[in-house]
Design an enzyme around this catalytic site. Structure first.
Site, PDB file in Angstrom:
ATOM      1  CB  CYS A 191      -0.936   0.010   1.197  1.00 50.74           C
ATOM      2  SG  CYS A 191      -0.091   0.057   2.772  1.00 50.74           S
ATOM      3  CB  ALA A 192       3.592   2.476   1.817  1.00 54.82           C
TER       4      ALA A 192
END
Length: 1468
Positions: free
Chosen positions: A1435-1436
Site C-alpha cells: 500500500c506504500a
C-alpha cells in the site's frame, strides 16, 4: 539564539516492521489512486458477508440505503412524540439555567475575594479558580458588567512585582477573559491593560510570564488593534522575539498581523519602527512565521504607498533583497499563493514611488526571477484579471511590477519618477538589455498562448516600453530571437482597440528605429494588411485572414472596466473616471495612416498593393485549383496543380503564416478533397455516391504527393501554425467562489454549489400559438441544456390545442439539468442539496459524453438569446459565452452572472425540423474516412472560414496517417487487380515509403494550453461548464490535444469533478484546488472464487460512484496492494481456457488463453447456443462482467493485466473494423482474406475491360484453382459455424469467392461477436458511458487501462526511487540492487513490480507517476542477514531490503521473494 525561528526537524516514525501490506489501522499514505480513508462503521456484526464500508472525511456517512435503518436506528424528533420532546427540551433549558446561575455565583465570590485584602496564597487560589471558571464558561455566563469589574483588578495584579505566580495567573485570566468574552478587550484597553502587558513583556523577567503576555496581546489585538498600536504593542512583541520558541513566535507575529490589518490613516512612526526587525525575521525558515511577517510588511506598504519618503525608508534594511529571494521559484520557503502575490504587489508599490527600490531591483536581476514566474504555466495561465472582484493574480502583479520598473513613454501622460527612471536606464543600458533578453521572449509566449485580454494588454504594455527605450542596435539583436512581425500580426486578431493601439505603437517604434530591416517582414507577415484594414475597415472583410474582420475602432462596446486603468497602481482614479477611456475615437486610424504614409508608401521595395510575390503565386494556384474543379478536367491536371502548390509550400522560399492562410490554399484544398461539397448533405443516393467517389479519388491523388515527393510533416506544421493564428476559441475563467447557497428554479428546483444565471423568458415577437411566460427573472442552472429548459417551459407556454401533441414533449432523456418532478409544484427548499448537486454533475457528465449530433433533440421550441437562435446542443452557460464572445473579445464576470439574459422562444416549424435532419451517406464509401468527410466539426467553428478549412485538412491527414497501412493494402489490392503488382506476396507487403509521422505533430500546443486553462476553472465541474468548443473539438479533432490533457478531460467528462473538490478563489489560497477523495467501500473476496467475488462486487457497486478496496478472506492485509492484486487475479481468470470467450484455444506456458497478437472475442454462430459444453448465455455474462471490470478499473485508477488485441480496443472505442484489421489479431487468416479480396478485384477488373473470361481466373491463387482449395462455407477454425446454406454454397469457387470473403469477414468481426460486444458495452455503461473513451486511440486506451510496460535502466531507477531509513543512493547494497534490477528480463521486472505494488504493470506515466513513490529502506535482521528475504508494504510501495553481503546473494533472494512471495497478504 541563532537558531530561533528555524523550522524544527520533523520526527518521522519508522514504518511497522515487515508487513506485506497495510491493515486498515496502519500507515496509509495519501495518493491520487488510494486516498486516506476512515472506517465508517466499527460494528462488525452489521457488516455484509462480502462488504465492508468506509468513507472519506469529506463524504459524510458511508452507509448505503440498506444500512440506514439498521446501524443506529432513527433519531428524528417527529418520532419521539410531542410529550417526550417537550420534556427533553425542558430538561436542557433547566440545566442551562442552573449552570448560568452557578457560574455567576462563582464570579461574584471570586471578585469579592480579589477585591479584599487577603494573603498572596489566597489570591493565587482565587486566580486559579477564576481561570478554571473562565476556561469552561460560556459568553452568556459572563456579563459585561462583571468583565468590566474584573479587568482593572486583573491588570493591577499583573503588575505584581514580587510574586511571578500571581503575575502569570492574572495575565492568564485576562487571556481567558478575552477568549470567553471578546468585548472584554475594550475594558482592558480602557483600564490601560495593554500598556501594562507591554511593560511586562519588555521587562522579560520571567519567560512563562512573557509568553502569557504574548497570548493575551494576541487575543486583545483581534478586537482592539488601534489601541494596541498606540500602546506600542508592535515593538513590545518584536523586541525579544528571538528568545521564544517557534510556536510562541507565531503568536507574537499574529498580534502584529492583527494590528497591521487596521493601520490608521495618519502617522507612520508606531509601525515604521518595526520594519528593521520584520525584515530580519524574513530570513527565518519557518513558513508560517515568514508568512505572518510578509503579511505585516504588505499591509505597511499599502499604508505608506502615497509617501515617497516612507517608501524609500521601506526599501532599506534589506527588505527588497529578502522579498526577491522569497518570490524566487527556487526559494526553500514555500509561501501561500496569496502571500506570494502580495509580496510581488509590495515590490510594485516600492517601484512606483521609490527610485532606491528601482535601482535595487535592477541590481538584483529581478527580471530573471520574474521571467521564471511568467514561464510557469500555472501562473501565466491561471485566473482572470481583477475585472470583477478586485482580486489580483500573480501574473497580473508581475506585469504591474514590470510596468513600474520601466518609465512611461513620451506619448503617455507623465507620472512620478519618469525622468529619473529614464536617466537611470540611459546611463545603464546593460540593465535594459538584460531585461529584454530575459523577458521579451516569455512575454510573447504568454500573449501567443491566448491568455485573458487583461494579461495580454499588460504584456504588450511592457513590450511597448521596452522597445521604446532600447537603442536601435540592441533592438535588432533582441528581435533576432523572435519573429516580431508574426507576433504583431497575431496581436491584431484581438479585437479590443486598446490592444490594437499598443500593437500600432510597437510597430511604429520598430519601424522608426529600423525600417530598413522590418518593412519587408511586416508586409510578409500581414502587419501592413492589418494597418490597411484599420484605415479602411471595409477592406478587412475581403481578406481570408480573420484578424482583419470586425476590429473595434470605436469605444461603444467594451468591458465595464476600461483596459486603460487595469494596471494603474494609483488609487486616485474613481469609479466614474475608470469608465472614461483615455483613447480618442479616431486615434487608431490616425496612427495607422501615419505608419502607412511614413514607412510603406515611401519604400520603393513595397509593391503597390502591399503583397509579396509568393503570396500572388499561391493565390493564383489556389484560384486555378478552384476553377478546374468546376470543369471536367482529367486527374493529371489536378495532379499538376497540386504538385505546383506543394512545390511552393516545400520550396526554398519562406512562406509566412499570413501568406499561407491569405492565399486561400486551405479553402481550395478543402473543397478539392471533399468534391466541392464537404459541408452539404446530399439526399439523392446517386448524387451522394458520385460525390463520395470523387472525394475518394481526389484523396488518393493528394495522399500520393506525400508518399513520394513532399514532406507531410512540413505541411502539417504550416497547418498548425495557421490554426494557432486564426482560431479564436474563448477561454472563460470565473474568479468567483463556489456558492453553496445558490438555488436554481429552472429546470427544476434544486440547490447548486455554483452560481446560477439570471434569465428572463419571453415569447418571440410574432409567435401566436404559444402563451407568453410572464414570470419574473429566473435563476437557471447554467449547465442545463435547452431540452431541459423546454421541459420546464412547455407546460407553461403551450395552449390547450398544443397539448394534444404527445410527441413534442421531451421525454426522459439524459438532460444536463436535473430532471425531477414538475418544477412548478411545491416551493420547499430541498434539504439534500449536495445530493441534488451531485445528481446534476452525474447527469451533466453523462450527456457530455455524447456526440453533439446524437444528443440533440429537435424539440417543440426554438430558443433565441438576445435575438439570435441558439444551438440546442449547448448548455445555457455555453450559449451565453458564445453570444458575448461574438459581441466582445472577452467575457466578463458581470456579463455572465450579474446581467439578466433575455431568452425568447417560439414554436419550431416543421421546415426547421426537416432541415436539421442528417441524411445518411452511401455505404460504398470506406467507413474509416467517411465520417471525416461527412460529419460536422461542431457549431463552435463557422463553416467556410480558414479555421474550419484547416481543421478539415488536419482531420483528413491525421486519419490518413493513422490508417496508412489500411490505405496501402487497399491500394495494393487494386494495383494487383490492374497488373501493377505481379504476385500475391506484393499485396500484403508493407512499403517503407508510407512510414508515418509522429502523433505529436498533430498536437496544437495553443489549443492544449487553452483546454488546460479551461479545466482549471471553478465552474468546470463538468464539460457543460466549459465553452462548447472544448466538447466539440474533443469529439471531432481529439488529436489536437495532448494525451495528458485528454486524460484530464476524460475524467471530467466521465465522472465530473468530485463532489468535495472545490476551488477557493478568495482568501489565502486563491485558485488552489482542494481534492476531496471519492467515498470508498471495502469488499471481502475469496481467493478460490475470484470471478464469483468479482461478479458479486460488480452487482453491488458497479453503478455507485465509489472507489472499491479489497480485503481477502482470512488475510490481514487490506488497502491499495491487495486491491491491485485482485484486479490482476481477475485479469488472469478471464484468460483461462474453457470460458468460450476468446479466439483461439492455444495455451501459453502460464496456462492461459493467449496469442502473440492479443485477445479478441471468439465468434459464436447466432444459431448455436451451446458449443463444447459451454453455454453462450454464460459467455455473455462473462463479457458483461468483463465490461464492468474494465470500466471500474478505469474509474478507480487501477491497472489490469489483460493483453487485448489492437482490434478489440478499436471495438471498445466504437470504431468499425474492416477486412484489414483481421491481420492484426490473426495474421494467417487476415493475409489469406486480403489475397482472396485481391483475386476478387482482379476478376472484376478483367471482366470490366473484357480481356478474359471468368473461367480462366481459377488458377490465379498461387497456381491453384480456388475450387481446388476445397473450402466450404464454414468459418475457418470453427467448423460448427456455418456461413451460408443453399444451392452453390457447399464449396467455394471463383464465382462465389467474393461472397465467401464477405461472410468470413462479417462472422469474424461483426455478426459473430456483436452479441458479446453488446454485453461488454452493457456492463461497461453501468459504470460510466463507454463513448467517453472515443477521444483516445487504441494504443492510448491500452496505456490508460493496462499502464506502462517500460524497461528500466539503473540511471532511471536511481532518479525515481527514494532511499531512506539506513540507505542512501551511494550505499553498496543499493548499488547492487540497481545492477540486479537492470539485469532482470522483462518478465522478471513485471514480477518485481507485482511484488512491490500488487500489479504487474506500472500506472500511466510509469515509475515516475507511482504514488506513493517507490521507497527502499534497510531491513534489520535478527539472524544472519543473508538468510533473510526482502519484504514489502504494497500500500506504500515500500521495499524493506536486507544489506546482503554480495550482489549474487541479493539477486538470489530477490528472485526467490518475487516468485514465491506472491499470492497472499499476511503480516510477515
Amino acid at each position: 539564539m541563532g537558531n530561533r525561528g528555524q523550522k524544527r526537524a520533523e520526527t518521522i516514525d519508522e514504518f511497522p516492521a515487515d508487513k506485506r501490506t497495510c491493515s486498515s489501522l496502519e500507515f496509509r499514505p495519501s495518493s491520487s489512486v488510494s486516498p486516506i480513508e476512515t472506517t465508517a462503521s466499527t460494528s462488525t456484526n452489521q457488516t455484509h458477508d462480502h462488504e465492508m464500508e468506509t468513507s472519506s472525511s469529506g463524504s459524510g456517512s458511508g452507509r448505503t440505503d440498506e444500512d440506514k435503518d439498521s446501524a443506529y436506528g432513527s433519531c428524528d424528533s417527529d418520532e419521539m412524540g410531542d410529550t417526550e420532546h417537550r420534556k427533553h427540551r425542558h430538561a436542557i433549558l433547566e440545566y442551562q439555567r442552573q449552570r448560568l446561575s452557578s457560574d455567576q455565583t462563582k464570579f461574584k465570590r471570586v471578585l469579592s475575594i480579589l477585591n479584599g485584602e487577603i494573603e498572596e496564597s489566597n489570591q493565587q487560589d482565587a486566580l486559579r479558580e477564576l481561570c478554571e471558571i473562565l476556561s469552561f464558561c460560556t459568553d452568556s455566563s459572563l456579563s459585561s458588567l462583571m468583565a468590566n469589574s474584573l479587568s482593572p483588578i486583573l491588570i493591577k495584579l499583573a503588575g505584581h512585582e514580587n510574586n511571578p505566580e500571581i503575575m502569570l495567573l492574572s495575565i492568564r485570566a485576562l487571556t481567558y477573559l478575552c477568549d470567553t468574552h471578546p468585548r472584554s478587550s475594550g475594558f482592558i484597553a480602557r483600564h490601560n491593560g495593554i500598556s501594562a502587558l507591554c511593560q511586562r513583556l519588555l521587562a522579560i523577567e520571567y519567560v512563562d510570564v512573557a509568553e502569557q503576555c504574548l497570548q493575551a496581546l494576541e487575543k486583545i489585538s483581534r478586537e482592539q488593534p488601534v489601541a494596541c498600536l498606540e500602546a506600542g504593542a508592535i515593538m513590545a512583541v518584536l523586541t525579544y522575539i528571538d528568545f521564544f520558541s517557534t510556536s510562541i513566535q507565531r503568536v507574537a507575529l499574529s498580534t502584529v498581523v492583527n494590528i497591521c490589518e487596521k493601520l490608521p490613516s495618519e502617522g507612520f512612526s508606531p509601525f515604521m519602527d518595526a520594519v528593521p526587525i520584520l525584515c530580519q525575521l524574513l530570513q527565518y525558515e519557518d513558513n508560517q512565521l515568514v508568512e505572518h511577517v510578509a503579511t505585516c510588511l504588505i499591509k505597511i506598504a499599502e499604508r505608506v504607498q502615497q509617501s515617497p519618503e516612507m517608501l524609500d525608508e521601506l526599501s532599506k534594511h534589506g527588505l527588497i533583497q529578502q522579498v526577491a529571494h522569497l518570490i524566487d521559484l527556487n526559494s526553500k520557503i514555500t509561501l501561500s499563493h496569496s502571500v506570494d502575490t502580495g509580496l510581488i504587489g509590495l515590490l510594485v508599490k516600492l517601484a512606483s514611488g521609490s527610485m532606491i527600490a528601482v535601482r535595487m531591483l535592477f541590481d538584483l536581476d529581478i527580471s530573471s526571477i520574474l521571467k521564471d514566474i511568467l514561464s510557469t504555466y500555472d501562473l501565466s495561465h491561471e485566473m482572470p484579471s481583477p475585472r470583477a472582484a478586485g482580486q489580483s493574480n500573480q501574473a497580473h502583479e508581475v506585469l504591474k511590477l514590470l510596468i513600474q520598473l520601466l518609465p512611461v513613454v513620451a506619448r503617455n501622460h507623465e507620472v512620478p519618477l519618469a525622468e529619473e527612471k529614464t536617466t537611470f536606464l540611459v546611463n545603464n543600458p546593460n540593465f535594459l538589455q538584460k531585461f529584454g533578453n530575459d523577458l521579451l521572449h516569455v512575454l510573447i509566449q504568454v500573449v501567443d498562448s491566448g491568455v485573458d485580454l487583461y494579461i495580454c494588454y499588460g504584456c504588450l504594455c511592457v513590450i511597448d516600453k521596452l522597445i521604446y527605450y532600447i537603442n536601435s542596435d540592441t533592438l535588432l539583436d533582441l528581435l533576432k530571437q523572435t519573429n516580431i512581425s508574426r507576433f504583431l500580426a497575431g496581436v491584431f486578431t484581438r479585437k479590443d482597440r486598446h490592444v490594437i493601439m499598443l500593437a500600432l505603437n510597437i510597430s511604429d517604434t520598430i519601424l522608426q528605429k529600423r525600417n530598413d530591416v522590418f518593412v519587408d517582414p511586416f508586409v510578409k507577415e500581414g502587419v501592413l494588411f492589418a494597418v490597411d484594414a484599420l484605415i479602411v475597415p471595409e477592406k478587412g472583410s475581403n481578406f481570408m485572414f480573420s484578424m482583419f474582420n470586425d476590429i473595434q475602432l470605436s469605444n461603444h462596446s467594451r468591458p465595464k472596466r476600461c483596459l486603460c486603468y487595469s494596471f494603474d497602481n494609483s488609487k486616485s482614479s474613481s469609479a466614474s473616471e475608470s469608465l472614461n477611456c483615455k483613447l480618442e475615437n479616431d486615434c487608431l486610424q490616425a496612427l495607422a495612416k501615419n505608419i502607412r504614409t511614413n514607412y510603406f508608401e515611401k519604400n520603393a521595395s513595397t509593391s503597390a498593393n502591399g503583397t509579396t510575390d509568393i503570396l500572388e503565386k499561391l493565390k493564383s494556384l489556389s484560384a486555378e485549383l478552384a476553377s478546374i474543379m468546376t470543369d471536367s478536367m482529367v486527374e493529371e491536371e489536378y495532379d499538376r496543380v497540386l504538385h505546383q502548390i506543394m512545390s511552393h509550400l516545400n520550396g526554398s522560399d519562406v512562406i509566412s503564416t499570413f501568406e499561407f492562410v491569405e492565399s486561400g490554399i486551405t479553402e481550395s484544398l478543402s473543397k478539392y478533397l471533399s468534391g466541392g461539397e464537404c459541408s452539404r448533405r446530399v439526399s439523392d443516393s446517386n448524387e451522394s455516391k458520385s460525390q463520395h467517389c470523387i472525394a475518394e479519388k481526389r484523396l488518393k491523388t493528394f495522399v500520393r504527393l506525400f508518399w513520394s515527393n513532399f514532406s507531410l510533416s512540413e505541411f502539417i506544421s504550416k497547418l498548425q501554425s495557421g490554426l494557432s493564428s486564426v482560431e479564436d476559441f474563448p477561454v472563460v475563467l470565473n474568479s468567483i467562489s463556489i456558492h453553496r447557497n445558490s438555488y436554481a428554479t429552472v429546470p427544476d428546483r434544486h440547490c447548486t454549489t455554483y452560481l446560477c444565471l439570471k434569465v428572463l423568458f419571453e415569447k418571440e415577437d410574432g409567435e401566436l400559438t404559444l402563451i407568453d411566460y410572464s414570470g419574473d427573472v429566473q435563476n437557471v442552472d447554467p449547465f442545463s441544456d435547452f431540452d431541459a429548459i423546454e421541459k420546464f417551459l412547455w407546460p407553461k407556454v403551450c395552449s390547450e390545442s398544443n397539448k394534444d401533441d404527445k410527441n413534442g414533449l421531451v421525454s426522459s432523456q439524459n438532460n444536463v439539468g436535473p430532471t425531477s418532478a414538475e418544477s412548478s409544484c411545491g416551493n420547499e427548499f430541498p434539504s439534500a442539496s449536495m445530493e441534488h448537486e451531485q445528481n446534476a454533475i452525474e447527469k451533466n457528465s453523462s450527456i457530455s459524453t455524447k456526440h453533439p449530433q446524437s444528443s440533440r433533440n429537435d424539440g417543440r421550441l426554438s430558443f433565441y438569446l438576445e435575438g439570435k437562435q441558439v444551438d440546442r446542443g449547448l448548455t445555457l452557460y455555453q450559449a451565453v459565452i458564445r453570444h458575448h464572445k461574438a459581441q466582445y473579445d472577452t467575457v466578463t464576470h458581470a456579463a455572465l452572472w450579474n446581467q439578466v439574459h433575455k431568452v425568447t422562444y417560439k414554436k419550431t416549424s416543421k421546415l426547421e425540423k426537416i432541415s436539421s435532419q442528417d441524411f445518411g451517406s452511401h455505404a460504398c464509401w470506406p467507413s474509416v474516412l467517411e465520417k471525416l468527410f461527412f460529419s460536422e466539426i461542431g457549431s463552435a467553428v463557422e463553416k467556410s472560414t480558414p479555421c474550419y478549412n484547416i481543421l478539415f485538412l488536419l482531420r483528413i491527414l491525421e486519419a490518413v496517417n493513422r490508417f496508412r497501412f489500411h490505405i496501402m493494402l487497399h491500394e495494393n489490392i487494386f494495383a494487383f487487380a490492374q497488373g501493377r503488382i505481379s504476385d500475391l506476396d506484393g499485396v500484403t507487403a508493407t512499403d517503407e515509403g508510407i512510414l508515418g509521422i509522429s502523433k505529436n505533430e498533430f498536437i496544437n500546443s495553443r489549443l492544449t494550453e487553452k483546454l488546460e486553462q479551461q479545466m482549471r476553472d471553478p465552474l468546470a465541474i463538468s464539460t457543460g461548464g466549459m465553452p462548447s468548443w472544448c466538447k466539440q473539438l474533443m469529439a471531432s479533432c481529439p488529436f489536437l490535444f495532448s494525451f495528458e490533457a485528454r486524460c484530464r478531460y476524460f475524467r471530467l467528462a466521465a465522472f465530473g469533478k468530485p463532489q468535495g473538490q472545490t476551488w477557493i478563489s478568495s482568501g489565502s489560497n486563491s485558485g488552489i484546488q482542494n481534492d476531496s477523495p471519492m467515498p470508498r467501500k471495502k469488499f471481502l473476496v475469496y481467493r478460490h472464487q475470484i470471478l464469483k467475488s468479482a461478479a458479486k462486487m460488480m452487482d453491488l457497486h458497479a453503478k455507485q460512484k465509489v472507489v472499491l478496496e479489497v480485503k481477502y478472506d482470512e488475510e490481514v492485509g487490506t488497502g491499495l496492494g491487495p486491491t491491485l492484486e485482485f484486479f490482476t487475479l481477475v485479469s488472469n481468470e478471464f484468460q483461462k481456457p474453457g470460458l468460450g470467450m476468446w479466439r483461439g484455444d492455444s495455451l501459453l506456458d502460464s496456462g492461459i488463453v493467449g496469442s502473440l497478437f492479443g485477445l479478441f472475442p471468439g465468434p459464436w454462430c447466432p444459431s448455436i447456443s451451446v458449443s463444447n459444453d459451454i453455454e453462450f448465455s454464460e459467455v455473455k455474462r462473462k463479457f458483461l462482467l468483463l465490461g464492468q471490470t474494465v470500466a471500474k478499473a478505469l474509474h478507480d485508477g487501477r491497472v489490469l493485466d489483460l493483453p487485448f488485441s489492437k482490434a478489440f480496443y478499436k471495438l471498445i472505442l466504437g470504431q468499425e473494423l474492416t477486412l484489414y484489421d483481421i491481420q492484426s489479431f490473426d495474421p494467417v487468416l487476415g493475409k489469406t482474406l486480403i489475397e482472396f479480396q485481391a483475386l476478387v478485384e482482379m476478376r472484376k477488373y478483367l471482366e470490366s475491360v473484357g480481356e478474359t473470361s471468368a473461367d480462366d481466373l481459377d488458377s490465379c491463387f498461387r497456381d491453384t484453382k480456388v475450387k481446388d482449395l476445397h473450402l466450404d462455407f464454414t468459418l475457418p477454425g470453427y467448423p460448427d459455424y456455418i456461413l451460408a446454406s443453399g444451392p452453390n454454397k457447399e464449396m467455394v469457387d471463383s464465382a462465389n469467392l467474393e461472397e465467401y470473403v464477405e461472410l468470413v469477414v462479417d462472422a469474424t468481426i461483426n455478426s459473430g461477436i456483436s452479441r458479446q460486444m453488446d454485453a461488454f458495452k452493457s456492463g461497461f455503461n453501468q459504470v460510466f458511458p463507454i463513448n467517453n473513451l472515443q477521444m483516445f486511440t487504441d494504443e492510448e486506451l491500452e496505456r490508460l487501462l493496462c499502464g506502462e510496460s517500460e524497461i528500466w535502466n539503473s540511471n532511471q531507477l536511481s532518479d525515481l526511487i527514494k532511499f531512506d531509513h539506513g540507505y542512501t543512493a551511494a550505499s553498496p547494497p543499493i548499488l547492487h540492487f540497481l545492477e540486479v534490477i537492470k539485469e532482470f528480463d522483462y518478465e522478471q521486472q513485471k514480477a518485481f513490480v507485482k511484488f512491490v505494488t500488487g500489479a504487474p504493470r506500472l500506472p500511466l506515466g510509469g515509475l515516475a507517476s507511482l504514488n506513493p513513490k517507490l521507497t527502499i529502506v534497510r531491513k534489520h535482521c535478527d539472524k544472519v542477514v543473508d538468510a533473510d528475504l526482502p519484504s514489502v508494504m504494497t500500500c506504500a510501495n515500500y521495499l524493506k531490503l536486507p544489506p546482503y553481503s554480495s550482489k549474487e546473494t541479493m539477486k538470489e533472494k530477490l528472485l526467490c521473494a518475487i516468485t514465491e512471495g506472491q499470492g497472499s497478504f499476511h503480516l510477515s
